[in-house]
Design a protein around this motif. Structure first.
Motif, PDB file in Angstrom:
ATOM      1  N   HIS A  11      46.498  39.294  38.987  1.00  0.00           N
ATOM      2  CA  HIS A  11      47.371  39.568  40.130  1.00  0.00           C
ATOM      3  C   HIS A  11      46.702  40.560  41.071  1.00  0.00           C
ATOM      4  O   HIS A  11      46.752  40.416  42.284  1.00  0.00           O
ATOM      5  N   SER A  12      46.074  41.572  40.502  1.00  0.00           N
ATOM      6  CA  SER A  12      45.422  42.576  41.324  1.00  0.00           C
ATOM      7  C   SER A  12      44.270  41.958  42.121  1.00  0.00           C
ATOM      8  O   SER A  12      44.100  42.250  43.298  1.00  0.00           O
ATOM      9  N   ASP A  15      45.779  39.862  44.904  1.00  0.00           N
ATOM     10  CA  ASP A  15      46.277  40.712  45.981  1.00  0.00           C
ATOM     11  C   ASP A  15      45.146  41.222  46.855  1.00  0.00           C
ATOM     12  O   ASP A  15      45.257  41.267  48.082  1.00  0.00           O
ATOM     13  N   ASN A  16      44.044  41.602  46.207  1.00  0.00           N
ATOM     14  CA  ASN A  16      42.898  42.097  46.967  1.00  0.00           C
ATOM     15  C   ASN A  16      42.292  41.012  47.848  1.00  0.00           C
ATOM     16  O   ASN A  16      41.925  41.260  49.000  1.00  0.00           O
TER      17      ASN A  16
END
Length: 305
Positions: A11-12, A15-16
């Motif tokens: 997810h991170s 998102d990035n």
């Protein structure tokens, strides 16, 4: 545990990636908006012969400021600047004041035939008699070759009144009720209670009105023949239509530069672009003053919350 960490990392990472894509898109949009102004500016300070050939695209070449010096020497430019500043300042103040007051009054339930007057104002957004009846009306009101032709017709703007009315309706009614209990009248409530609260929408209306006033020239084209009442935008309109003759005039008037290099000789392209920059810069400088109010004003004024 490892699955949770992996999911969080995925997810991170997503998102990035999304953030990077958004930044790239926003940067491209900003470049599309900024580049035309940058292109015009670098052409005004570059060698005029190269600019006329269209070879100046990203970097200036043969930098000089003769275009601005010669443009400022053209007759009528300072008078046109004075008219543009006056019509923008006076027109904006009048429009903002009228929009704030009427937007407030149309929220007062005890106003005589409030809905009727409001509907009549809004109806003017949808019905227009046309240019000829408008011109005849202005002529009958003695507003031809008259500075007030720039101000009076735009004081009442239905769109701005609707924005202001919607913003006022978002203000808690308890504030006005408390002021009424203390004995305040309508005018005191408007000036002491409402005006400080509705500053964001007033700033938004001020931006819209100032830009419209600064950029307007069609009213001059139809109503004004006195060159002392020409605004900057009308001068620019004339320059765009007569750039060749004006470039020759600028070169003739500057007797000290008769033997100057071809690179600094005025061309139709240099005249157009130089005057465009002179006309656009003032209104660009005004926007940051009201920018902090703009987003709040337009969002609250557009949607009743």
């Amino acid at each position: 545990m490892n699955k949770r960490i992996t999911t969080k990392m995925q997810h991170s990472l997503g998102d990035n990636v999304l953030a990077v894509v958004c930044y790239i898109i926003f940067a491209l949009c900003a470049l599309v908006c900024i580049y035309p102004f940058y292109y015009i500016f670098i052409n005004t300070i570059s060698a005029n012969d190269l600019s006329a050939k269209g070879t100046i695209l990203f970097w200036p070449k043969g930098i000089h400021i003769h275009n601005y010096v010669n443009a400022l020497k053209i007759d009528g430019l300072f008078q046109a600047t004075k008219i543009s500043v006056l019509r923008t300042v006076i027109g904006t103040l009048a429009t903002v004041g009228a929009s704030a007051y009427l937007g407030f009054m149309f929220t007062q339930e005890n106003m005589w035939h409030r809905k009727l007057w409001y509907r009549m104002v809004v109806a003017t957004m949808y019905f227009n008699a046309g240019i000829i009846p408008w011109y005849l009306t202005m002529k009958n009101l003695n507003l031809t070759n008259n500075f007030w032709a720039y101000i009076l017709p735009v004081i009442i703007s239905p769109f701005y009144i609707i924005l202001t009315k919607t913003f006022v309706e978002s203000v808690p009614k308890e504030l006005q009720e408390a002021a009424e209990i203390d004995g305040a009248g309508i005018m005191k409530i408007f000036f002491r209670v409402m005006l400080p609260i509705i500053k964001p929408i007033m700033a938004t209306v001020a931006i819209f009105s100032a830009v419209n006033q600064w950029n307007a020239f069609q009213d001059t084209l139809l109503l004004v023949t006195d060159n002392k009442l020409y605004p900057l935008q009308f001068i620019l309109y004339q320059y765009l239509n007569q750039a060749s003759s004006l470039s020759s005039l600028a070169n003739t008037n500057n007797s000290a530069s008769l033997a100057a290099a071809v690179a600094t000789k005025q061309t139709p392209t240099s005249v157009r672009m130089t005057v465009t920059i002179i006309v656009v810069i003032p209104i660009i400088l005004v926007y940051p003053i009201f920018q902090r109010y703009f987003v709040k004003g337009i969002m609250v004024g557009a949607v009743k919350g």
